[in-house]
Design an enzyme around this catalytic site. Structure first.
Site, PDB file in Angstrom:
ATOM      1  CB  CYS A  15      91.056 134.479  67.731  1.00  0.00           C
ATOM      2  SG  CYS A  15      89.721 133.812  66.710  1.00  0.00           S
ATOM      3  CB  CYS A  18      85.778 136.198  67.756  1.00  0.00           C
ATOM      4  SG  CYS A  18      86.166 134.473  68.115  1.00  0.00           S
ATOM      5  CB  CYS A  83      55.879 167.992  84.658  1.00  0.00           C
ATOM      6  SG  CYS A  83      57.350 168.895  84.121  1.00  0.00           S
ATOM      7  CB  CYS A  86      61.041 166.022  85.896  1.00  0.00           C
ATOM      8  SG  CYS A  86      60.583 167.621  86.555  1.00  0.00           S
ATOM      9  CG  ASP A 494      51.730 123.072  71.201  1.00  0.00           C
ATOM     10  OD1 ASP A 494      52.037 122.322  70.279  1.00  0.00           O
ATOM     11  OD2 ASP A 494      51.755 122.745  72.410  1.00  0.00           O
ATOM     12  CG  ASP A 693      52.412 123.385  76.894  1.00  0.00           C
ATOM     13  OD1 ASP A 693      52.635 123.133  75.693  1.00  0.00           O
ATOM     14  OD2 ASP A 693      52.131 122.514  77.731  1.00  0.00           O
ATOM     15  CG  ASP A 697      55.141 124.962  71.900  1.00  0.00           C
ATOM     16  OD1 ASP A 697      55.068 124.476  70.756  1.00  0.00           O
ATOM     17  OD2 ASP A 697      54.490 124.527  72.861  1.00  0.00           O
TER      18      ASP A 697
END
Length: 800
Positions: A15, A18, A83, A86, A494, A693, A697
């Site tokens: 709408c 938003c 080069c 370019c 962690d 991991d 985290d």
């Protein structure tokens, strides 16, 4: 301040409210000058200060508001670039197209990545635009194993052209050396000194061998830019046509045919060396690609046949024979074996595999035969994902490259201006009226200037550095991450799964009667065999690893909050916490061990009773990885502050911190508070890297200056991180810092050489102190030297 308007297609708006919400959110961002969101067209027109805001920041803000951007990216293989001017030209032209968000062209890899709005234009529109400005373009198909063929073809072509050019130029070079006083003894055939013979030798070098320079210069000038080809064409054409004029007018002045031909030959030699060196810089990608087999054995209706890996489909049943490489990511259907996964995990010991276990492409089946079902094929395998990350890192730009890009954008016009000024000064003031002297100095200025060295300085180092890191399981997602890692001063770890192994293990099993220890281990293992609790699994695993015969469990009762009660081999077993023994009025045997000291070490203490008597104390803990203490020690040596961030209780956390030598512990932190803690550390002025991991985290990895995900962890963590450590070994963290520092140092060396070379070489040439052919050799050497310096990174010693 540089302003840019970006039209961003947005999804998720339902709408007008938003649109207002997005408009309000974006307008508060630093660097956003103006915002207009149109709900009907589902687009936001945003004007930004390019020095303070960019598309990734806008995307992140829009996503934080609950919406998203409709965008795609395409990887292109580019041809015809000579080069840095370019690559800058392609970026500039594409950036002006409606619907293009970002453009990143890599001169060293000859690739480009374009992020665009698929509702506004197509990939074909982008390719046509690139071809219109004089360059070749095609879609780069992921991690193609045929990528090496175009490189070989290019090197073969350059070798052939150089050989022809060298053969034609050699007689001219001979005559040039004969002019020096110290080479008067040299015999020069009269034919070589004939002006028409020199003209005949030079013409094919100038216009056939050198046609590529004319073509490149024309395309550049037609599109309002200038590149290295323009400098080469101006210099060699001036020498060639002036010599033609002298021949036709019968002038006695010296000819410059040798200058033209030898310059083109030397430049071709430099380009050939450069192409060969670039090939070496992509060795890491080639090695990764070479890990995957090209054929697979498929089973259909009980019949086995060998097919190309490209023909394997998801769901196919494959047979993996002993010693064979696994062709795709798959799930074991039947059979047992051990699989060498060292290329992914770094662990030298094979991993046992049975029905239901996952296998990954390019790992090696050690002994038994396996029947597997293909799950991920082609670009969806883990190996292809690793290759894709490395390619994207090598193709991205580091912030340090911005300086080189700005200089390259104005380099050629400035050099042409200096050359013109040099001619004027020499012709009117230094040697008045001497056209030949003025021309010689002007040509030297044009050919000694080398924008290529500037353009190659950063990408070649990024290619070599990220490739070397990838060989050792360190995957940098972007060049920016590689550069920023060097500035880190604080490492946050962690605990569970990062510093520790992530799974509880039995660390102590003490009995009242040492002679009965093995029997008690067996009884406890059987008692816990039906439980899925991590602590119970640790006890069961300990019993199995101790080589004990597992007995049969009888009556079993789980007592929540206390432990278990069961019968094993006609022995009544109680296994749980102290409350469990108190509940059954069993007196503790305090002579077995000091349980308080075990608890102070952060271990979980369990009590075991047999037939109404307290017989054993079992301590379980998430044990520290073997390399954690050494990694922390090395980080301290690098000047890092090391912090542990965990949701565990403080006593356990401090015990582990003391074991590995960590400086500071922040314990009892809930998952949603980890990111806040990282932000607080950054507010203290720290440059923070977070290593973790788990899913919990991921937010912290995202907000940290550099997020490092363990490759043994979750996919969510790896997605949020800037660096993935494939082996899950903390010793890779100091290796990551080392590789980042060495790569940035290498980039600075390259940039210094490229800038110093031009700053010194151009004035020397303008002063008339360099012959044009010497200037040409110096230009060729400058690009090659930058690439060779970058390749030194491939010899950096990291842990295997």
């Amino acid at each position: 301040m540089s302003e840019k308007r970006i039209d961003i297609p947005i999804t998720g708006m339902t709408c007008a409210a938003c649109a207002n919400r997005i408009e309000k959110g974006l307008s508060r961002m630093e660097g956003v000058q103006d915002v207009a969101v149109n709900f009907a067209t589902e687009k936001a027109a945003v004007t930004i200060d390019t020095g303070a805001a960019d598309l990734p920041a806008l995307r992140a803000k829009i996503q934080s508001l609950g919406y998203d951007i409709t965008e795609r990216h395409v990887d292109l293989q580019l041809t015809g670039m000579t080069c840095a001017a370019c690559s800058a030209r392609i970026e500039k032209v594409l950036s002006r197209m409606d619907g293009i968000f970002t453009v990143n062209v890599n001169l060293a890899l000859e690739t480009g990545r374009v992020t665009y709005d698929p509702t506004a234009l197509s990939v074909n529109d982008i390719i046509l635009k690139i071809e219109k400005i004089g360059y070749g373009s095609s879609v780069k198909d992921g991690a193609s194993t045929n990528e090496e063929d175009p490189r070989k073809a290019e090197i073969h072509k350059k070798t052939k052209m150089f050989a022809i050019s060298a053969i034609l130029s050699l007689p001219l070079l001979w005559t040039m050396f004969a002019h020096f006083s110290f080479t008067r003894w040299m015999y020069v055939p009269d034919l070589f000194m004939n002006p028409y013979f020199q003209w005949a030798l030079t013409t094919p070098v100038q216009f056939w061998i050198g046609w590529t320079f004319y073509k490149g210069a024309f395309s550049a000038l037609r599109n309002g830019s200038a590149n290295m080809d323009v400098l080469v064409v101006l210099g060699t054409s001036a020498a060639y046509f002036y010599s033609v004029f002298l021949v036709l007018t019968g002038s006695d002045h010296g000819l410059y045919f040798e200058t033209s031909a030898v310059l083109i030959t030397l430049i071709l030699l430099g380009k050939l060396f450069e192409a060969r060196a670039k090939g070496h810089s992509s060795d890491a990608i080639k090695k990764l690609m070479g890990l995957q087999p090209t054929m697979a054995v498929v089973e259909q209706d009980g019949v086995q046949s060998e097919i190309a890996i490209s023909d394997v489909q998801v769901g196919d049943i494959l047979v993996i024979r002993p010693g064979a490489s696994i062709p795709v990511d798959a799930e074991v259907v039947s059979g047992t074996s051990s699989v060498d996964e060292s290329m992914l995990t770094g662990e030298s010991l094979p991993v046992d595999k049975a029905e239901g276990d996952l296998l990954y492409a390019a790992t090696v089946n050690a002994n038994g035969s396996l029947r597997v079902r293909a799950k991920n094929i082609g670009k969806d395998t883990m190996l292809s994902g690793i290759i894709r990350v490395v390619e994207e890192a090598q193709g991205s730009k580091a912030p340090i490259q911005r300086l080189a890009d700005k200089i390259s954008g104005v380099f050629v016009p400035v050099v042409v201006g200096i050359a013109a000024l040099t001619f004027v000064i020499w012709y009117f003031f230094v040697t008045p009226g001497d056209f030949a002297e003025a021309l010689t100095s002007t040509i030297a200025v044009l050919v000694i200037a080398c924008p290529c060295a500037l353009g190659l300085a950063t990408p070649t180092s990024i290619m070599a550095g990220s490739g070397r890191a990838a060989e050792h399981g360190i995957l940098f997602k972007t060049a920016e991450a590689m550069e920023q890692t060097k500035s880190i001063d604080t490492i946050v770890f962690d605990k569970t799964g990062t510093l520790t192994k992530g799974t509880p293990e039995v660390t102590d099993f003490v009995t009242s009667d040492a002679s009965q220890r093995n029997r008690m281990i067996a009884l406890s293992a059987v008692a816990e065999s039906d439980s899925e609790h991590p602590v119970a699994r640790a006890v069961t695993t300990f019993g199995a690893e101790s080589g004990n015969r597992l007995l049969t469990v009888g009556q079993f009762e789980s007592i929540p909050g206390h432990g278990i009660r069961c019968t094993v081999d006609n022995v009544d077993i109680l296994l749980g916490n102290q409350k469990l023994l108190e509940r059954f009025n069993i007196e503790l045997n305090h002579t077995i061990t000091d349980t308080a000291s075990l608890e102070n070490e952060g271990k979980t203490v369990m009590y075991m009773a047999a037939d109404g008597a307290h017989v054993a104390v079992i301590a379980v803990a998430d044990t520290v990885k073997e390399t954690s203490a050494e990694a922390v020690k090395e980080l301290h040596a690098l000047g890092m502050e090391v912090i542990m961030l965990t949701g565990d209780q403080e006593r356990t956390a401090k015990s582990i911190a003391n074991t590995v030598g960590i400086d500071r512990v922040i314990a009892g932190v809930l998952p949603d508070q980890k990111a806040q803690t990282i932000v607080a550390l950054q507010a203290e002025g720290k440059r923070v890297a977070m290593a973790g991991d788990g899913i919990n985290d991921a937010p912290a990895l995202a907000v940290a200056d550099i997020g490092m995900a363990m490759g043994t962890g979750t996919a969510v963590a790896m997605e949020a991180a800037d660096v993935t450590l494939m082996h899950g070994d903390l010793l890779r963290v100091p290796d990551t810092l080392k590789m980042s520092r060495l790569t940035v140092q290498n980039i600075k060396q390259n940039l210094f050489w490229a800038l110093a070379y031009n700053s010194v070489g151009i004035p020397i040439a303008a002063a008339g102190l360099l012959a044009p052919w010497v200037a040409g050799a110096a230009m060729a050497f400058s690009s090659v030297s930058v690439v060779l310096n970058a390749l030194r990174l491939q010899r950096v010693k990291l842990r295997d």
